[in-house]
Write a protein that holds these residues in place. Structure first.
Motif, PDB file in Angstrom:
ATOM      1  N   TYR A  52       0.808  -1.219   0.000  1.00 10.26           N
ATOM      2  CA  TYR A  52       0.000   0.000   0.000  1.00 10.26           C
ATOM      3  C   TYR A  52       0.844   1.274   0.000  1.00 10.26           C
ATOM      4  CZ  TYR A  52      -4.198  -2.757   0.544  1.00 10.26           C
ATOM      5  OH  TYR A  52      -5.226  -3.646   0.327  1.00 10.26           O
ATOM      6  N   GLY A  53       2.154   1.118  -0.211  1.00  9.06           N
ATOM      7  CA  GLY A  53       3.028   2.274  -0.301  1.00  9.06           C
ATOM      8  C   GLY A  53       3.293   2.975   1.020  1.00  9.06           C
ATOM      9  N   GLU A  54       3.025   2.277   2.126  1.00  7.85           N
ATOM     10  CA  GLU A  54       3.273   2.844   3.454  1.00  7.85           C
ATOM     11  C   GLU A  54       4.724   2.576   3.859  1.00  7.85           C
ATOM     12  OE1 GLU A  54       1.100   4.564   5.356  1.00  7.85           O
ATOM     13  OE2 GLU A  54      -0.392   4.420   3.750  1.00  7.85           O
ATOM     14  N   PRO A  55       5.310   3.465   4.642  1.00 10.85           N
ATOM     15  CA  PRO A  55       6.675   3.214   5.102  1.00 10.85           C
ATOM     16  C   PRO A  55       6.719   2.061   6.109  1.00 10.85           C
ATOM     17  CG  PRO A  55       5.790   5.184   6.148  1.00 10.85           C
ATOM     18  CD  PRO A  55       4.769   4.732   5.131  1.00 10.85           C
ATOM     19  N   VAL A  56       7.780   1.317   6.065  1.00  7.59           N
ATOM     20  CA  VAL A  56       8.009   0.247   7.044  1.00  7.59           C
ATOM     21  C   VAL A  56       8.953   0.822   8.087  1.00  7.59           C
ATOM     22  CG1 VAL A  56       8.913  -2.068   7.427  1.00  7.59           C
ATOM     23  CG2 VAL A  56       7.686  -1.536   5.297  1.00  7.59           C
ATOM     24  N   PRO A  57       8.447   1.059   9.300  1.00  4.66           N
ATOM     25  CA  PRO A  57       9.283   1.707  10.304  1.00  4.66           C
ATOM     26  C   PRO A  57      10.410   0.807  10.800  1.00  4.66           C
ATOM     27  CG  PRO A  57       7.171   1.109  11.255  1.00  4.66           C
ATOM     28  CD  PRO A  57       7.109   0.777   9.796  1.00  4.66           C
ATOM     29  N   GLU A  58      11.537   1.436  11.062  1.00  2.00           N
ATOM     30  CA  GLU A  58      12.640   0.748  11.724  1.00  2.00           C
ATOM     31  C   GLU A  58      12.230   0.508  13.179  1.00  2.00           C
ATOM     32  OE1 GLU A  58      15.685  -0.281  10.500  1.00  2.00           O
ATOM     33  OE2 GLU A  58      14.831   0.220   8.550  1.00  2.00           O
ATOM     34  N   PRO A  59      12.756  -0.535  13.804  1.00  2.00           N
ATOM     35  CA  PRO A  59      12.460  -0.748  15.220  1.00  2.00           C
ATOM     36  C   PRO A  59      12.923   0.457  16.040  1.00  2.00           C
ATOM     37  CG  PRO A  59      13.504  -2.678  14.270  1.00  2.00           C
ATOM     38  CD  PRO A  59      13.576  -1.592  13.242  1.00  2.00           C
ATOM     39  N   GLN A  60      12.030   1.008  16.831  1.00  3.57           N
ATOM     40  CA  GLN A  60      12.357   2.152  17.678  1.00  3.57           C
ATOM     41  C   GLN A  60      11.968   1.937  19.128  1.00  3.57           C
ATOM     42  OE1 GLN A  60      10.811   5.791  16.075  1.00  3.57           O
ATOM     43  NE2 GLN A  60      11.348   5.235  14.003  1.00  3.57           N
ATOM     44  N   THR A  61      11.063   1.009  19.378  1.00  9.47           N
ATOM     45  CA  THR A  61      10.565   0.794  20.730  1.00  9.47           C
ATOM     46  C   THR A  61      11.574  -0.001  21.542  1.00  9.47           C
ATOM     47  OG1 THR A  61       8.300   0.814  19.923  1.00  9.47           O
ATOM     48  CG2 THR A  61       8.675  -0.179  22.078  1.00  9.47           C
ATOM     49  N   ALA A  62      11.871   0.487  22.734  1.00 10.04           N
ATOM     50  CA  ALA A  62      12.735  -0.229  23.679  1.00 10.04           C
ATOM     51  C   ALA A  62      11.854  -0.833  24.765  1.00 10.04           C
ATOM     52  CB  ALA A  62      13.754   0.717  24.296  1.00 10.04           C
ATOM     53  N   VAL A  63      12.264  -1.958  25.287  1.00  7.89           N
ATOM     54  CA  VAL A  63      11.511  -2.632  26.338  1.00  7.89           C
ATOM     55  C   VAL A  63      12.348  -2.626  27.604  1.00  7.89           C
ATOM     56  CG1 VAL A  63      10.479  -4.816  27.038  1.00  7.89           C
ATOM     57  CG2 VAL A  63      10.360  -4.110  24.662  1.00  7.89           C
ATOM     58  N   ALA A  64      11.730  -2.259  28.716  1.00  7.46           N
ATOM     59  CA  ALA A  64      12.407  -2.276  30.004  1.00  7.46           C
ATOM     60  C   ALA A  64      11.523  -2.977  31.018  1.00  7.46           C
ATOM     61  CB  ALA A  64      12.718  -0.856  30.471  1.00  7.46           C
ATOM     62  N   LEU A  65      12.119  -3.826  31.818  1.00  9.51           N
ATOM     63  CA  LEU A  65      11.421  -4.435  32.947  1.00  9.51           C
ATOM     64  C   LEU A  65      11.918  -3.720  34.189  1.00  9.51           C
ATOM     65  CD1 LEU A  65      11.708  -8.206  32.010  1.00  9.51           C
ATOM     66  CD2 LEU A  65       9.785  -6.659  31.639  1.00  9.51           C
ATOM     67  N   ILE A  66      11.009  -3.231  34.988  1.00  2.88           N
ATOM     68  CA  ILE A  66      11.378  -2.428  36.151  1.00  2.88           C
ATOM     69  C   ILE A  66      11.044  -3.200  37.410  1.00  2.88           C
ATOM     70  CG2 ILE A  66      10.937  -0.275  37.377  1.00  2.88           C
ATOM     71  CD1 ILE A  66      10.169   0.914  34.626  1.00  2.88           C
ATOM     72  N   ASP A  67      12.051  -3.403  38.265  1.00  2.20           N
ATOM     73  CA  ASP A  67      11.826  -4.026  39.561  1.00  2.20           C
ATOM     74  C   ASP A  67      11.228  -2.988  40.495  1.00  2.20           C
ATOM     75  OD1 ASP A  67      12.895  -6.475  38.853  1.00  2.20           O
ATOM     76  OD2 ASP A  67      14.921  -5.901  39.428  1.00  2.20           O
ATOM     77  N   VAL A  68      10.114  -3.320  41.128  1.00  4.28           N
ATOM     78  CA  VAL A  68       9.510  -2.418  42.101  1.00  4.28           C
ATOM     79  C   VAL A  68      10.103  -2.766  43.461  1.00  4.28           C
ATOM     80  CG1 VAL A  68       7.362  -1.698  43.190  1.00  4.28           C
ATOM     81  CG2 VAL A  68       7.402  -2.266  40.752  1.00  4.28           C
ATOM     82  N   PRO A  69      10.744  -1.789  44.122  1.00 10.05           N
ATOM     83  CA  PRO A  69      11.348  -2.066  45.426  1.00 10.05           C
ATOM     84  C   PRO A  69      10.296  -2.538  46.421  1.00 10.05           C
ATOM     85  CG  PRO A  69      11.930   0.126  44.634  1.00 10.05           C
ATOM     86  CD  PRO A  69      10.901  -0.417  43.707  1.00 10.05           C
ATOM     87  N   THR A  70      10.650  -3.522  47.219  1.00  9.59           N
ATOM     88  CA  THR A  70       9.692  -4.056  48.184  1.00  9.59           C
ATOM     89  C   THR A  70       9.311  -3.035  49.239  1.00  9.59           C
ATOM     90  OG1 THR A  70      11.497  -4.987  49.473  1.00  9.59           O
ATOM     91  CG2 THR A  70      10.418  -6.435  47.878  1.00  9.59           C
ATOM     92  N   CYS A  71      10.136  -2.022  49.474  1.00  4.46           N
ATOM     93  CA  CYS A  71       9.793  -1.020  50.487  1.00  4.46           C
ATOM     94  C   CYS A  71       8.620  -0.161  50.048  1.00  4.46           C
ATOM     95  CB  CYS A  71      10.994  -0.130  50.807  1.00  4.46           C
ATOM     96  SG  CYS A  71      11.540   0.848  49.409  1.00  4.46           S
ATOM     97  N   LEU A  72       8.247  -0.199  48.754  1.00  4.71           N
ATOM     98  CA  LEU A  72       7.112   0.582  48.268  1.00  4.71           C
ATOM     99  C   LEU A  72       5.824  -0.220  48.274  1.00  4.71           C
ATOM    100  CD1 LEU A  72       8.683   2.364  45.164  1.00  4.71           C
ATOM    101  CD2 LEU A  72       8.484   3.214  47.484  1.00  4.71           C
ATOM    102  N   SER A  73       5.924  -1.539  48.398  1.00  3.33           N
ATOM    103  CA  SER A  73       4.736  -2.380  48.323  1.00  3.33           C
ATOM    104  C   SER A  73       3.750  -2.025  49.423  1.00  3.33           C
ATOM    105  CB  SER A  73       5.122  -3.853  48.460  1.00  3.33           C
ATOM    106  OG  SER A  73       5.950  -4.219  47.391  1.00  3.33           O
ATOM    107  N   GLY A  74       2.520  -1.815  49.043  1.00  2.00           N
ATOM    108  CA  GLY A  74       1.474  -1.553  50.013  1.00  2.00           C
ATOM    109  C   GLY A  74       1.370  -0.105  50.443  1.00  2.00           C
TER     110      GLY A  74
END
Length: 118
Positions: A52-74
């Motif tokens: 359809y003549g649309e551009p094919v984007p290069e990968p740009q999205t980064a993925v991060a997994l964030i550990d939530v400190p246990t002192c913040l739980s609750g």
């Protein structure tokens, strides 16, 4: 080319999508099935963009997994024994979390499997 994939638990299985290119989605009964379906969908999606003549984007999205400190739980806010939103924003919490960047789909898949008991 490697695209980031996002796979989320739903009420009756899993859904996944690829932010780059937008509109590439799948759903499955397991993380593995959803990932497999995404892998199969990407080439077709890219072919359609080109057709359809649309551009094919290069990968740009980064993925991060964030550990939530246990002192913040609750903790839900000041006045109830918790921290205020301001404390969280300005870093006055007496503990630290960490951010782990995940660059490979397999690493993300392993982390998701651990998160969802897979």
């Amino acid at each position: 080319m490697k695209y980031a994939t996002i796979i989320e638990k739903t009420d009756n299985g899993y859904s996944g999508y690829i932010p780059d290119p937008p509109g590439c989605v799948s759903a499955g009964d397991s993380v593995e099935e959803t990932e497999r379906l995404l892998r199969e969908a990407v080439p077709f999606h890219v072919d359609l963009l080109r057709e359809y003549g649309e551009p094919v984007p290069e990968p740009q999205t980064a993925v991060a997994l964030i550990d939530v400190p246990t002192c913040l739980s609750g903790h839900r806010g000041a006045g109830r024994g918790g921290m205020s939103g301001e404390d969280a924003i300005f870093g006055t919490v007496p503990c630290r979390g960490s951010i782990k960047l995940v660059s490979e789909t397999e690493s993300l898949h392993a982390k998701l499997g651990n998160m969802y008991g897979g």
